[in-house]
Motif scaffolding. Structure first.
Motif, PDB file in Angstrom:
ATOM      1  N   LYS A 102     -11.324  25.132 -21.545  1.00  0.00           N
ATOM      2  CA  LYS A 102     -12.784  25.119 -21.706  1.00  0.00           C
ATOM      3  C   LYS A 102     -13.336  26.463 -22.169  1.00  0.00           C
ATOM      4  O   LYS A 102     -14.545  26.604 -22.372  1.00  0.00           O
ATOM      5  N   ALA A 103     -12.467  27.461 -22.314  1.00  0.00           N
ATOM      6  CA  ALA A 103     -12.921  28.822 -22.620  1.00  0.00           C
ATOM      7  C   ALA A 103     -12.378  29.299 -23.956  1.00  0.00           C
ATOM      8  O   ALA A 103     -11.399  28.758 -24.487  1.00  0.00           O
ATOM      9  N   ASP A 104     -13.045  30.327 -24.502  1.00  0.00           N
ATOM     10  CA  ASP A 104     -12.482  30.979 -25.687  1.00  0.00           C
ATOM     11  C   ASP A 104     -12.083  32.420 -25.378  1.00  0.00           C
ATOM     12  O   ASP A 104     -11.670  33.157 -26.269  1.00  0.00           O
ATOM     13  N   ALA A 105     -12.201  32.821 -24.095  1.00  0.00           N
ATOM     14  CA  ALA A 105     -11.753  34.140 -23.662  1.00  0.00           C
ATOM     15  C   ALA A 105     -11.316  34.063 -22.212  1.00  0.00           C
ATOM     16  O   ALA A 105     -11.876  33.301 -21.418  1.00  0.00           O
ATOM     17  N   VAL A 106     -10.287  34.842 -21.861  1.00  0.00           N
ATOM     18  CA  VAL A 106      -9.805  34.931 -20.485  1.00  0.00           C
ATOM     19  C   VAL A 106      -9.934  36.380 -20.031  1.00  0.00           C
ATOM     20  O   VAL A 106      -9.322  37.281 -20.608  1.00  0.00           O
ATOM     21  N   ARG A 126     -18.106  33.617 -26.130  1.00  0.00           N
ATOM     22  CA  ARG A 126     -19.168  33.464 -25.137  1.00  0.00           C
ATOM     23  C   ARG A 126     -18.766  32.633 -23.924  1.00  0.00           C
ATOM     24  O   ARG A 126     -19.484  32.597 -22.934  1.00  0.00           O
ATOM     25  N   ASN A 127     -17.666  31.918 -24.019  1.00  0.00           N
ATOM     26  CA  ASN A 127     -17.213  31.077 -22.910  1.00  0.00           C
ATOM     27  C   ASN A 127     -15.998  31.727 -22.259  1.00  0.00           C
ATOM     28  O   ASN A 127     -14.905  31.740 -22.832  1.00  0.00           O
ATOM     29  N   ILE A 128     -16.204  32.267 -21.062  1.00  0.00           N
ATOM     30  CA  ILE A 128     -15.214  33.142 -20.441  1.00  0.00           C
ATOM     31  C   ILE A 128     -14.663  32.550 -19.151  1.00  0.00           C
ATOM     32  O   ILE A 128     -15.416  32.116 -18.272  1.00  0.00           O
ATOM     33  N   LEU A 129     -13.342  32.541 -19.045  1.00  0.00           N
ATOM     34  CA  LEU A 129     -12.656  32.193 -17.803  1.00  0.00           C
ATOM     35  C   LEU A 129     -12.235  33.485 -17.112  1.00  0.00           C
ATOM     36  O   LEU A 129     -11.648  34.367 -17.735  1.00  0.00           O
TER      37      LEU A 129
END
Length: 388
Positions: free
Chosen positions: A228-232, A172-175
């Protein structure tokens, strides 16, 4: 690598200029219309505008593929007669406008094509004056709206599919990582909007100049922001920055085993991309491959060669027209009919046209495992309950 970026920069500068010019014509509220009525007991006059006569290499092949695909779709229609007439645009707005006017004078009740955004915009303006809708083969959302619908796949559609899949799977946390060019900016905007709809959070966005050094300079910032993200989510293409990013990001400590890599573009074309270490385990979207293979096999069997990459869009346009005309209603080609929620079955699966002139396509989510494409979430077979 640098040569690729140099060519890409020239292309995106031209695209940016075209986008600003096209937006003025495409967004005029006065362009909104309903479309013509038809006599469904007679062959429906359909104009196909193709880039034959263009000076651009490959356009003659594309033009033939579009015409072939349209005729293949006509052969598949049950009880519907289409009077298809083909017009050459030379790939230019001026000729496209004249071709559209000629098609309308010849009685066309709907126009398929052209391919290029400026040409499609010009044809749309000509057709708007006669209350006729245009199904363009472009994927440029700047020209969509009013009487112009685009059939090409869009960043918005792909971003929605992938962000919703990511959110459902705990990412849910995307860069966002993208180029500072027109395509990169459009991709970034699409991901941001999709995240807002899906419940995902954009933790940051890192841009880079379209050069080898530009990408290298961005790596430290990407590494810092990725913490800070769990996906790029990468907007780059396999012909652009993706190969370099797929190499440098893992080397810098952005481990694809810990940070889910997601691609806004196809990562399976060309096939050499599948061997890049950084794309292993990454997610990207693609059309229903069973449908694509069926279409390609039929096209090959009928015409003796493979269809052009976007040739199938002409098949989709005829499929949509045929499905609507088959209902026997005189308003089959109006805006209300074209934008029916149930959508249509095309060469790459389900799709539907939106009232804003863009489209939604039923896409599968795939990953790369041991240098092979593996579908991990199949394309939906209908829009009911498909999460769109």
């Amino acid at each position: 690598m640098f040569a690729v970026f140099k060519r890409a920069r020239k292309a995106t500068l031209a695209a940016a200029a075209a986008l600003s010019a096209l937006a003025l014509a495409a967004c005029d509220p006065a362009t909104i219309g309903s479309g013509p009525t038809i006599n469904t007991s007679k062959p429906v006059p359909v104009a196909l505008l193709v880039p034959r006569g263009s000076a651009q290499q490959g356009d003659s092949v594309l033009a033939k593929s579009l015409e072939n695909a349209a005729r293949l779709a006509i052969a598949d229609l049950d009880g519907v007669q289409i009077d298809l007439r083909v017009y050459d645009t030379a790939g230019t707005p001026e000729v496209a406008s004249s071709a559209a006017q000629q098609a309308l004078n010849d009685g066309a009740r709907i126009i398929l094509g052209p391919v290029y955004a400026e040409a499609a915009n010009a044809a749309g303006i000509a057709a708007r004056q006669r209350g006729v809708n245009v199904l363009a083969f472009s994927n440029n959302t700047a020209i969509a709206g009013g009487n112009v619908f685009i059939l090409g796949p869009t960043f918005d559609n792909t971003a929605r599919r992938l962000t919703k899949f990511a959110a459902r799977n705990g990412k849910r946390n995307i860069l966002i990582v993208g180029g500072n060019d027109a395509a990169g900016v459009a991709g970034r905007t699409a991901i941001q909007q999709a995240a807002a709809e899906s419940g995902a959070t954009i933790t940051g966005s890192v841009g880079y100049e379209l050069s080898q050094q530009g990408v290298i300079n961005a790596i430290p910032t990407i590494r810092s922001e990725a913490a800070k993200a769990d996906a790029v989510f990468l907007t780059s293409t396999t012909a652009g920055a993706l190969p370099l990013l797929a190499q440098l990001m893992p080397e810098a400590g952005v481990d694809p085993a810990e940070k889910q890599y997601i691609g806004l573009t196809r990562w399976d074309i060309p096939s050499q991309t599948l061997s890049l270490p950084g794309v292993q385990g990454g997610w990207f979207a693609l059309p229903d491959q069973s449908k694509v293979q069926q279409f390609s096999a039929r096209y090959q069997a009928t015409y003796g060669n493979a269809p052009h990459t976007i040739g199938s869009l002409a098949y989709d346009g005829i499929a949509a027209i045929g499905a609507l005309v088959a209902a026997g209603k005189s308003d089959a080609l109006t805006t209300a009919a074209l934008t029916q929620g149930a959508g249509f079955q095309g060469a790459g699966g389900i799709f539907r046209l939106r009232p804003d002139g863009t489209n939604e396509r039923g896409l599968a989510v795939a990953t790369i495992q041991e240098q092979k494409v593996v579908v991990i979430d199949p394309a939906p077979s209908s829009f009911a309950g498909a999460g769109f």
